[in-house]
Scaffold this motif. Structure first.
Motif, PDB file in Angstrom:
ATOM      1  N   ARG A  39    -113.016   8.311  43.976  1.00  0.00           N
ATOM      2  CA  ARG A  39    -113.561   9.625  43.583  1.00  0.00           C
ATOM      3  C   ARG A  39    -112.494  10.490  43.167  1.00  0.00           C
ATOM      4  N   SER A  40    -111.490  10.752  43.930  1.00  0.00           N
ATOM      5  CA  SER A  40    -110.342  11.589  43.551  1.00  0.00           C
ATOM      6  C   SER A  40    -109.982  11.292  42.112  1.00  0.00           C
ATOM      7  N   GLN A  41    -109.905  10.010  41.650  1.00  0.00           N
ATOM      8  CA  GLN A  41    -109.385   9.686  40.207  1.00  0.00           C
ATOM      9  C   GLN A  41    -110.529  10.055  39.250  1.00  0.00           C
ATOM     10  N   ALA A  43    -112.762  12.844  39.842  1.00  0.00           N
ATOM     11  CA  ALA A  43    -112.615  14.129  39.658  1.00  0.00           C
ATOM     12  C   ALA A  43    -111.438  14.398  38.558  1.00  0.00           C
ATOM     13  N   ALA A  44    -110.573  13.714  38.780  1.00  0.00           N
ATOM     14  CA  ALA A  44    -109.330  14.188  37.789  1.00  0.00           C
ATOM     15  C   ALA A  44    -109.802  13.996  36.371  1.00  0.00           C
ATOM     16  N   SER A  47    -112.151  16.701  35.489  1.00  0.00           N
ATOM     17  CA  SER A  47    -111.147  17.777  35.255  1.00  0.00           C
ATOM     18  C   SER A  47    -110.600  17.800  33.891  1.00  0.00           C
TER      19      SER A  47
END
Length: 277
Positions: A39-41, A43-44, A47
């Motif tokens: 999920r962090s990737q 989000a990146a 972005s």
């Protein structure tokens, strides 16, 4: 009749590009998740698209005026097409590049087309300025319909035809091709003032600082947009575990948005005479 023909030619070039933009929204999170990213990737990657849109937005008006507005419209279709094609990749950097190109194309989509239309309407055809809202009210109506239809089509091709979450991006590409080819063949070129980027940004900043209401309106709009962008990232992981069809949910969101706009217009024009603060 001349105005109606001109208006029709604008809508035939603009609406397919808007349809393609909406098709890329419903299943983007699901597509990136299916590639195995955290999920962090994801989000990146989101972005990357938002940041390129914001960064290019600062100079997009100067770029469009210098390049030519028709060329910028065609370029928008091309950039968004490449972005859709890159969604086929499993590579993080390729997907990031696709999001950046998509952000650039979207920035042009919401600046070049309307700039082209207003110049042609006023300067080339010399139609009354009072007729401009008629065109953009039609755009708003069609845009709402396209947004609702995009969710249904995305659900149909991804789940109904079992083509997976990348399918809506591939469906968007013919719409982008139609928009770019139609604009390139049927629209005349026009240009704006040849300002430097620093001068254009300086004028905009002075305009904000000289009128507190404009600055306040900009801040409120920025907060609203930030909420919508956070919502755009969160709604899929919240609903997906419950088995809710994402395309149908997206159409429901868009239908609610269209209903809210219609109620607002009715409220400010009816006997209620509601007024924005």
């Amino acid at each position: 009749p001349a105005f109606r023909r001109f208006q029709r030619d604008f809508l035939l070039g603009y609406l397919p590009a808007l349809a393609a933009d909406w098709l890329q929204g419903p299943l983007l999170f699901q597509l990136l998740q299916s590639r195995g990213f955290l999920r962090s990737q994801i989000a990146a990657l989101y972005s990357c698209g938002f940041a390129s849109n914001v960064a290019f937005g600062l100079i997009s008006s100067v770029f469009v005026d210098r390049l030519g507005r028709k060329k910028a419209c065609v370029l928008s279709s091309g950039l968004c097409s490449v972005s859709c094609l890159l969604q086929l990749s499993q590579d993080f950097l390729a997907l990031a590049a696709g999001r950046v190109l998509g952000g650039l194309g979207t920035s042009l989509l919401f600046s070049a087309f309307e700039s082209w239309y207003i110049h042609e309407h006023l300067d080339r055809h010399d139609f009354p300025a009072e007729w401009i809202p008629n065109t953009f009210s039609r755009v708003a109506l069609w845009n709402s319909c396209l947004a609702v239809a995009a969710g249904l089509i995305a659900e149909l091709v991804a789940e109904g035809l079992a083509l997976g979450p990348v399918a809506p991006f591939l469906v968007a590409m013919p719409f982008l091709a139609v928009s770019g080819i139609f604009a390139g063949k049927n629209w005349d070129e026009n240009y704006g003032k040849s300002w430097s980027c620093s001068k254009a940004c300086g004028e905009g900043l002075r305009g904000l600082l000289s009128d507190p209401r404009a600055l306040l309106l900009g801040l409120v709009q920025a907060l609203v947009e930030s909420i919508l962008l956070i919502f755009a990232f969160l709604w899929t992981p919240v609903l997906e575990p419950h088995g809710i069809p994402l395309g149908i949910a997206f159409s429901g969101f868009m239908a609610a948005s269209a209903a809210g706009s219609a109620l607002f217009r009715r409220g400010v024009t009816s006997r209620l005479r509601l007024q924005p603060l």
